[in-house]
Design a protein around this motif. Structure first.
Motif, short mmCIF file in Angstrom:
data_model
loop_
_atom_site.label_atom_id
_atom_site.label_comp_id
_atom_site.label_asym_id
_atom_site.label_seq_id
_atom_site.Cartn_x
_atom_site.Cartn_y
_atom_site.Cartn_z
N ARG A 25 0.82 -1.21 0.00
CA ARG A 25 0.00 0.00 0.00
C ARG A 25 0.85 1.26 0.00
O ARG A 25 0.31 2.37 0.03
N GLY A 26 2.16 1.11 -0.02
CA GLY A 26 3.04 2.26 -0.08
C GLY A 26 3.57 2.72 1.26
O GLY A 26 4.39 3.63 1.32
N LEU A 27 3.09 2.13 2.35
CA LEU A 27 3.55 2.55 3.67
C LEU A 27 4.90 1.92 3.97
O LEU A 27 5.13 0.76 3.69
N GLN A 28 5.79 2.72 4.57
CA GLN A 28 7.12 2.20 4.85
C GLN A 28 7.20 1.65 6.28
O GLN A 28 6.48 2.09 7.17
N HIS A 29 8.04 0.66 6.44
CA HIS A 29 8.30 0.10 7.76
C HIS A 29 9.76 -0.34 7.82
O HIS A 29 10.41 -0.50 6.79
N CYS A 30 10.23 -0.54 9.02
CA CYS A 30 11.66 -0.82 9.23
C CYS A 30 11.84 -2.15 9.93
O CYS A 30 11.14 -2.46 10.90
N HIS A 31 12.75 -2.96 9.44
CA HIS A 31 13.19 -4.18 10.11
C HIS A 31 14.54 -3.88 10.77
O HIS A 31 15.47 -3.41 10.10
N MET A 32 14.64 -4.13 12.05
CA MET A 32 15.85 -3.77 12.78
C MET A 32 16.33 -4.94 13.63
O MET A 32 15.53 -5.61 14.28
N LEU A 33 17.62 -5.19 13.60
CA LEU A 33 18.25 -6.23 14.41
C LEU A 33 19.22 -5.56 15.37
O LEU A 33 20.13 -4.84 14.95
N ILE A 34 19.03 -5.80 16.67
CA ILE A 34 19.82 -5.14 17.71
C ILE A 34 20.61 -6.19 18.48
O ILE A 34 20.05 -7.20 18.90
N MET A 35 21.90 -5.95 18.66
CA MET A 35 22.75 -6.86 19.43
C MET A 35 23.26 -6.15 20.67
O MET A 35 23.78 -5.03 20.59
N LEU A 36 23.08 -6.78 21.81
CA LEU A 36 23.45 -6.19 23.10
C LEU A 36 24.77 -6.76 23.60
O LEU A 36 25.17 -7.85 23.20
N ARG A 37 25.40 -6.00 24.48
CA ARG A 37 26.64 -6.50 25.08
C ARG A 37 26.34 -7.70 25.97
O ARG A 37 25.18 -7.95 26.35
N ALA A 38 27.37 -8.46 26.31
CA ALA A 38 27.19 -9.73 27.02
C ALA A 38 26.43 -9.55 28.34
O ALA A 38 25.58 -10.37 28.69
N GLU A 39 26.72 -8.47 29.08
CA GLU A 39 26.08 -8.29 30.38
C GLU A 39 24.58 -8.02 30.26
O GLU A 39 23.82 -8.28 31.20
N ASP A 40 24.15 -7.49 29.12
CA ASP A 40 22.74 -7.11 28.94
C ASP A 40 21.97 -8.08 28.07
O ASP A 40 20.79 -7.85 27.78
N LYS A 41 22.60 -9.16 27.65
CA LYS A 41 21.89 -10.11 26.79
C LYS A 41 20.70 -10.71 27.54
O LYS A 41 20.78 -11.00 28.73
N ILE A 42 19.61 -10.90 26.82
CA ILE A 42 18.37 -11.40 27.41
C ILE A 42 18.40 -12.91 27.37
O ILE A 42 18.35 -13.51 26.29
N ARG A 43 18.47 -13.54 28.54
CA ARG A 43 18.67 -14.98 28.59
C ARG A 43 17.57 -15.71 29.36
O ARG A 43 17.31 -16.87 29.08
N THR A 44 16.94 -15.07 30.33
CA THR A 44 15.99 -15.76 31.19
C THR A 44 14.56 -15.35 30.87
O THR A 44 14.31 -14.33 30.23
N GLU A 45 13.62 -16.15 31.38
CA GLU A 45 12.20 -15.86 31.19
C GLU A 45 11.82 -14.53 31.83
O GLU A 45 11.05 -13.75 31.26
N GLU A 46 12.38 -14.23 33.02
CA GLU A 46 12.06 -12.98 33.71
C GLU A 46 12.54 -11.78 32.90
O GLU A 46 11.82 -10.76 32.81
N GLN A 47 13.72 -11.87 32.30
CA GLN A 47 14.23 -10.76 31.48
C GLN A 47 13.35 -10.54 30.25
O GLN A 47 13.09 -9.40 29.86
N ILE A 48 12.90 -11.65 29.65
CA ILE A 48 12.03 -11.51 28.48
C ILE A 48 10.72 -10.84 28.87
O ILE A 48 10.25 -9.92 28.19
N ASP A 49 10.14 -11.25 29.99
CA ASP A 49 8.86 -10.66 30.42
C ASP A 49 9.00 -9.19 30.78
O ASP A 49 8.03 -8.42 30.66
N ASN A 50 10.19 -8.77 31.21
CA ASN A 50 10.39 -7.36 31.53
C ASN A 50 10.49 -6.49 30.29
O ASN A 50 10.25 -5.27 30.37
N ILE A 51 10.84 -7.08 29.17
CA ILE A 51 11.05 -6.30 27.95
C ILE A 51 9.92 -6.48 26.95
O ILE A 51 9.49 -5.52 26.30
N VAL A 52 9.42 -7.70 26.81
CA VAL A 52 8.42 -8.00 25.79
C VAL A 52 7.12 -8.45 26.46
O VAL A 52 7.15 -9.25 27.41
N SER A 53 6.02 -7.94 25.97
CA SER A 53 4.71 -8.35 26.46
C SER A 53 3.89 -8.86 25.29
O SER A 53 3.92 -8.28 24.19
N ALA A 54 3.14 -9.94 25.54
CA ALA A 54 2.22 -10.48 24.52
C ALA A 54 0.82 -10.61 25.11
O ALA A 54 0.03 -11.42 24.66
#
Length: 486
Positions: A25-54
């Motif tokens: 339809r002509g609307l633009q959107h962006c696909h973005m891939l973000i890489m975090l440093r080792a200390e901030d990498k999201i590894r546990t269920e609690e970290q995922i729930d703090n950042i992403v909600s479904a």
């Protein structure tokens, strides 16, 4: 990007890659891939729930709940709308509605399953009541901040990251159709990629505006350097048809990144402590002069060297030396260890203890020879060549061929026996895209049919069998003959 990179919404970002695309339809959107440093990498269920909600935002936050209802609900499909554009063969391509999930699961085929509890909460969309199964995952802060559809996903495996790298550069979707009104079947269609691109790609006004205004359609935080890998005088040469000789002559006097690195180490003592893979961080390769010059401004660099598969042993070991040896001034210097120039790059890797030698393989064959028959040793040797990549397969063969061909030597002379075994080894390697020549093994000589060997070693003299063996033998032979007659 400012919030993600500088204000660390998800954590300290070490690398970002993004691509802007345009919908039909002509609307633009962006696909973005973000890489975090080792200390901030999201590894546990609690970290995922703090950042992403479904799940639907709480009723106690009416502003966020309204934004979630308006912006993050997947277009109704399935039983609500079987004719939705996302439906293919009765199923939604995006897997909506999702399944209920009481708790977040971190890794299911490389992707997490977000928490979607069946708590009875729903919102009205049109005439339908919709729950969290139709909700696109989001980040509460970004949704409230920008009031826009921002889908946030967590990826915690290499498998999914590799897919995302390919996805962001997948290109625009298009369809090419050609109508041929000439009924002459001999008329061949000529495919011109540039012409088809110009004629068949529809550009919407919004995309045209962005491109005419020279807006950047993609970006990445790091510059990728790809370093050449080749033997002496075996670099790649590109040429137009009919100009092979001129191109070869021109390439002969032109340095590659690798040969220029050798010359840099000869003239610049400051460059010698750096490995070949690290040199782009401190020097820039000038494509006009084909030389490395000192870098004066800092850039985020990711360096890649062309890969080499283990079956191409010498190139594989050349690459290994370049990763572990600094300051080399030539190909010969690269394989010089302790002041002594070694015959091959493989020998240099062994001397530097970068590789294990073939002693373990030799011990395995010697141990197997105690209880395995020669035919089994032959299969074992073929498997070693196929999966273990011995450093010196020819030496391994010469040391063990008397064991491998022991039964053959009783029936044939030495030359024939030593030709039959390579037939079998080559057959096994050919089934997996390899040959004896790749391991410097003796290649089988044509003229002696391998099938003759198979038939002869399987031949049994019924006269030497006892009664029980004879009954089994007759049963097998009669069954085989029955199959042949059928």
């Amino acid at each position: 990007m400012i919030h993600i990179k500088d204000r660390h919404v998800f954590g300290v970002t070490i690398a970002v890659i993004h691509v802007i695309e345009f919908q039909k339809r002509g609307l633009q959107h962006c696909h973005m891939l973000i890489m975090l440093r080792a200390e901030d990498k999201i590894r546990t269920e609690e970290q995922i729930d703090n950042i992403v909600s479904a799940e639907l935002p709480s009723e106690h936050d009416p502003e966020l709940r309204q934004l979630g209802k308006k912006l993050m609900i997947h277009g109704l499909c399935g039983t609500f709308n079987p004719n939705s554009i996302c439906m293919v063969e009765g199923e939604c391509q995006k897997k909506f509605p999702m399944s209920y999930q009481e708790e977040t699961i971190t890794n299911v085929s490389g992707y997490p399953l977000y928490r979607r509890r069946n708590n009875g909460d729903s919102v009205r969309v049109g005439v339908h009541e919709v729950d969290c199964r139709f909700l696109v995952s989001y980040n509460e802060y970004l949704l409230r901040k920008y009031g826009a559809h921002i889908n946030v996903e967590v990826r915690i495996s290499v498998k999914s990251v590799k897919y995302l790298f390919k996805y962001v550069y997948k290109g625009h979707g298009c369809a090419i159709m050609e109508m041929n009104i000439n009924n002459n079947e001999s008329n061949e269609l000529e495919y011109n990629e540039i012409k088809q691109y110009i004629l068949c790609r529809y550009v919407f006004p919004s995309e045209a505006f962005c491109r005419l205004s020279e807006y950047k359609m993609d970006g990445q935080s790091h510059t990728v350097y790809r370093l050449a890998l080749h033997f002496f005088d075996e670099q790649q040469v590109y040429y137009r048809p009919g100009e092979q000789r001129q191109a070869a002559g021109h390439a002969e006097g032109r340095d590659t990144q690798l040969t220029s690195w050798f010359k840099l180490n000869q003239s610049d003592v400051d460059a010698r402590p750096y490995f070949y893979i690290d040199i782009p961080e401190y020097y820039v390769f000038n494509k006009q002069s084909n030389t490395w010059t000192r870098r004066h401004c800092y850039r985020q660099i990711v360096t890649r060297m062309y890969s080499a598969i283990p079956r191409n042993a010498e190139k594989f070991h050349l690459r290994m030396l370049l990763l572990h040896v600094s300051g080399s001034t030539s190909f010969d210097d690269l394989k010089t260890v302790g002041g002594k120039e070694l015959p091959t790059f493989s020998d240099a890797c062994i001397r530097l203890q970068l590789l294990e030698d073939d002693n373990e393989l030799q011990m395995a064959l010697s141990e197997a020879a105690v209880y395995q028959i020669p035919r089994q040793l032959l299969n074992m040797f073929a498997m070693i060549c196929l999966f273990n990549t011995p450093q010196n397969a020819l030496q391994l063969w010469n040391d063990n061929k008397h064991l491998i061909t022991e039964d053959l030597l009783r029936q044939y002379d030495n030359n024939i026996a030593e030709n039959i075994a390579p037939h079998h080894i080559n057959m096994v390697l050919n089934e997996n895209g390899m040959t004896c020549a790749m391991h410097d093994l003796p290649e089988p000589i044509n003229g002696f049919p391998f099938i003759q060997y198979v038939e002869e070693i399987q031949e049994v003299n019924p006269e030497v069998l006892n009664i029980g063996q004879r009954n089994v033998f007759d049963s097998v032979i009669n069954a085989v003959n029955a199959i042949d007659r059928a």
